[in-house]
Enzyme design. Structure first.
Site, mmCIF file in Angstrom:
data_model
loop_
_atom_site.group_PDB
_atom_site.id
_atom_site.type_symbol
_atom_site.label_atom_id
_atom_site.label_comp_id
_atom_site.label_asym_id
_atom_site.label_seq_id
_atom_site.Cartn_x
_atom_site.Cartn_y
_atom_site.Cartn_z
ATOM 1 N NE ARG A 105 4.074 1.018 3.246
ATOM 2 C CZ ARG A 105 4.173 0.753 1.943
ATOM 3 N NH1 ARG A 105 3.974 1.705 1.050
ATOM 4 N NH2 ARG A 105 4.480 -0.457 1.538
ATOM 5 C CD GLU A 118 4.265 -1.014 -10.644
ATOM 6 O OE1 GLU A 118 5.246 -0.671 -9.990
ATOM 7 O OE2 GLU A 118 3.187 -1.360 -10.130
ATOM 8 N NE ARG A 123 8.548 -4.048 -7.781
ATOM 9 C CZ ARG A 123 7.918 -4.005 -6.632
ATOM 10 N NH1 ARG A 123 7.400 -5.105 -6.128
ATOM 11 N NH2 ARG A 123 7.799 -2.877 -5.981
ATOM 12 C CG HIS A 135 1.220 3.999 -8.199
ATOM 13 N ND1 HIS A 135 1.449 3.150 -9.249
ATOM 14 C CD2 HIS A 135 0.882 3.212 -7.154
ATOM 15 C CE1 HIS A 135 1.248 1.910 -8.860
ATOM 16 N NE2 HIS A 135 0.908 1.922 -7.581
ATOM 17 C CG HIS A 149 4.836 3.205 -6.478
ATOM 18 N ND1 HIS A 149 4.172 3.965 -5.535
ATOM 19 C CD2 HIS A 149 4.559 1.921 -6.169
ATOM 20 C CE1 HIS A 149 3.529 3.176 -4.703
ATOM 21 N NE2 HIS A 149 3.755 1.923 -5.066
ATOM 22 C CG ASN A 179 7.010 -8.249 -8.380
ATOM 23 O OD1 ASN A 179 7.772 -8.244 -7.412
ATOM 24 N ND2 ASN A 179 5.989 -7.415 -8.492
ATOM 25 C CG ASN A 211 -3.128 -2.274 -0.869
ATOM 26 O OD1 ASN A 211 -4.005 -1.751 -0.181
ATOM 27 N ND2 ASN A 211 -3.200 -3.497 -1.338
HETATM 28 P P1 AMP Z 1 -3.459 -1.781 -5.966
HETATM 29 O O1 AMP Z 1 -2.443 -1.836 -4.867
HETATM 30 O O2 AMP Z 1 -3.052 -0.914 -7.120
HETATM 31 O O3 AMP Z 1 -3.952 -3.136 -6.399
HETATM 32 O O4 AMP Z 1 -4.754 -1.047 -5.351
HETATM 33 C C1 AMP Z 1 -5.449 -1.554 -4.242
HETATM 34 C C2 AMP Z 1 -6.440 -0.501 -3.774
HETATM 35 O O5 AMP Z 1 -7.347 -0.173 -4.829
HETATM 36 C C3 AMP Z 1 -7.304 -0.939 -2.586
HETATM 37 O O6 AMP Z 1 -7.348 0.095 -1.598
HETATM 38 C C4 AMP Z 1 -8.667 -1.090 -3.211
HETATM 39 O O7 AMP Z 1 -9.681 -0.796 -2.295
HETATM 40 C C5 AMP Z 1 -8.637 -0.024 -4.281
HETATM 41 N N1 AMP Z 1 -9.712 -0.227 -5.251
HETATM 42 C C6 AMP Z 1 -9.856 -1.214 -6.152
HETATM 43 N N2 AMP Z 1 -11.043 -1.069 -6.816
HETATM 44 C C7 AMP Z 1 -11.644 0.033 -6.314
HETATM 45 C C8 AMP Z 1 -12.890 0.712 -6.571
HETATM 46 N N3 AMP Z 1 -13.732 0.283 -7.501
HETATM 47 N N4 AMP Z 1 -13.148 1.834 -5.858
HETATM 48 C C9 AMP Z 1 -12.308 2.303 -4.919
HETATM 49 N N5 AMP Z 1 -11.125 1.698 -4.628
HETATM 50 C C10 AMP Z 1 -10.795 0.591 -5.307
#
Ligand code: AMP
Length: 421
Positions: free
Chosen positions: A248, A393, A98, A215, A187, A7, A218
């Site tokens: 965003r 993914e 990817r 999903h 996604h 990726n 971020n």
């Molecule tokens: P990702 O892009 O899937 O890695 O997700 C990132 C997001 O997940 C960020 O906004 C993190 O703050 C959120 N995140 C990770 N762990 C937690 C948690 N325990 N509680 C709330 N948000 C979380």
């Protein structure tokens, strides 16, 4: 077989080596034997890390100026006598890549050949910030692993089943025919993975289910997955549309844009940065784009963080209702991504007003999830199940690579769904 999944972003390459086969997919027994990344490509202190289950994370810092060197180093560490997981590079039987954007050209994952490569190149115009890096990684890997097949897996392909009423904007039709301006969605590998796994959790055939997949990471998007097909999704021409995200805006009145440009004397580049990097949870709260920070600020009484949190959840609630209507009902709602998997508060608030749909959350289960597992968090009496399914993914990319090579990769295109040219 061992599949290398790559990726490639602008300054990073993430990778996994996944042991899989058609039989292992069927039994849900495929797994990663190693994963890692090269970050800060182009800098003098690029970082390579390798994680192998049961071992301490291995790290190397050195100058890695371009993607080809990054892939070279990844291959080298994978066969490292003490840190590696492979005896020799030839154990890698195929590479899954990817690809962010497949436009209308790809409604499935495909074996890469010169014609496919040219078609991916033609999609660069739709994703100028992503596809060029994906292609750079593909070419580097092709040069270094020339004896094995390479398969491209697109974020957009799963949503190619959307009908024109879901994918066209209310713009002059010529913008679609001339420039392919329409909704594509992203996604896709994640929505597909969690929909399949939700049907398994429910012990039902995917073909008999209506699932809303959320999903939330971020980047955030939702999809209406009816009988295994995506019939609508919240992201559009770009990943900016739909839900509120870390930085965003998500949905907004497009008329705001020329207005803000004039009032704030913004250039196009500044406008783009505002919409993509300075908005969302971050722009509203002034605190952070990270949901953990937002939740902490909420409990400290920060009112702007609270309104950002409320907007975040409210949009998800609205889209659950919209997608239930679009599918003529809903059997399950599934949460995934960093926020979807980890924030009991987001799940609770999002679902709080949805009792009328037949959703009865088990508050205890919602708050005490077994980490990393696929679970149902509604009561047995709940008419609509709510599930938490950790997304994967890379595993979808490895699985698709095997499926393409085995000649069993389905297309997501629905023949009657073409818009008139
Ligand atoms: P990702 O892009 O899937 O890695 O997700 C990132 C997001 O997940 C960020 O906004 C993190 O703050 C959120 N995140 C990770 N762990 C937690 C948690 N325990 N509680 C709330 N948000 C979380």
């Amino acid at each position: 077989m061992k599949i290398l999944v790559l990726n490639c972003g602008s300054s990073s390459v993430k990778f996994q080596v996944i042991e899989t086969s058609l039989e292992m997919i069927q039994a849900n027994k495929d797994s990663a034997i190693a994963k890692g990344s090269v970050e800060r490509i182009g800098m003098s202190d690029s970082r390579l890390s390798l994680e192998v289950p049961g071992r301490k994370t291995y790290q190397e810092i050195s100058e890695i100026l371009e993607h080809r060197t990054a892939v070279e180093r990844i291959l080298k560490v994978l066969v490292h006598p003490t840190q590696g997981v492979l005896g020799k590079v030839e154990e890698i039987e195929a590479v899954g890549h990817r690809m962010v954007h497949g436009g209308e050209k790809f409604a499935s994952s495909v074996l890469v050949n010169p014609e496919v490569e040219e078609m991916i190149e033609e999609c660069v115009v739709l994703a100028p910030l992503h596809n060029p890096h994906n292609l750079r990684g593909l070419r580097a890997a092709q040069a270094l692993l020339s004896g094995v097949p390479h398969v491209a897996v697109f974020d957009t392909a799963f949503h190619q089943s959307m009908p024109p009423k879901a994918f066209l904007y209310g713009l002059p039709y010529e913008l679609y025919t001339r420039h392919k301006i329409r909704r594509y969605g992203f996604h896709g590998t994640s929505h597909r993975f969690v929909a399949i796994h939700t049907a398994r959790l429910l012990k039902r055939n995917l073909e008999d289910t209506r699932i809303v997949t959320c999903h939330l990471g971020n980047g955030c998007s939702m999809a209406a997955v009816k009988q295994g097909h995506s019939i609508d999704t919240t992201m559009g021409f770009t990943p900016l549309e739909g839900l509120l995200m870390g930085t965003r805006t998500g949905d907004m009145d497009p008329a705001v844009l020329p207005w803000v440009m004039a009032m704030e004397e913004l250039t196009l580049a500044q406008l783009n940065a505002m919409l993509n990097k300075h908005s969302g949870l971050y722009g509203l709260s002034g605190v952070s784009s990270d949901m953990r920070e937002i939740q902490k600020a909420c409990s400290d009484g920060n009112r702007r963080a609270k309104i950002a949190f409320d907007i975040f959840c409210y949009r998800i609630t609205k889209y659950i209702g919209a997608y239930a209507a679009a599918m003529g009902g809903v059997d399950a709602v599934t949460f995934t991504g960093g926020i979807g998997e980890n924030s009991a508060e987001v799940r609770e608030q999002t679902l709080a007003g949805l009792g009328f749909l037949g959703i009865e959350l088990d508050a205890e289960k919602n708050r005490n999830l077994p980490r990393g597992e696929e679970v149902i968090i509604t009561t047995p009496a709940s008419r609509v199940a709510v599930a938490v399914v950790p997304t994967n993914e890379e595993r979808v990319i490895a699985r698709d690579t095997v499926r393409v090579l085995g000649g069993v990769m389905p297309s997501f295109a629905v023949p009657d769904n073409e818009a008139p040219r």
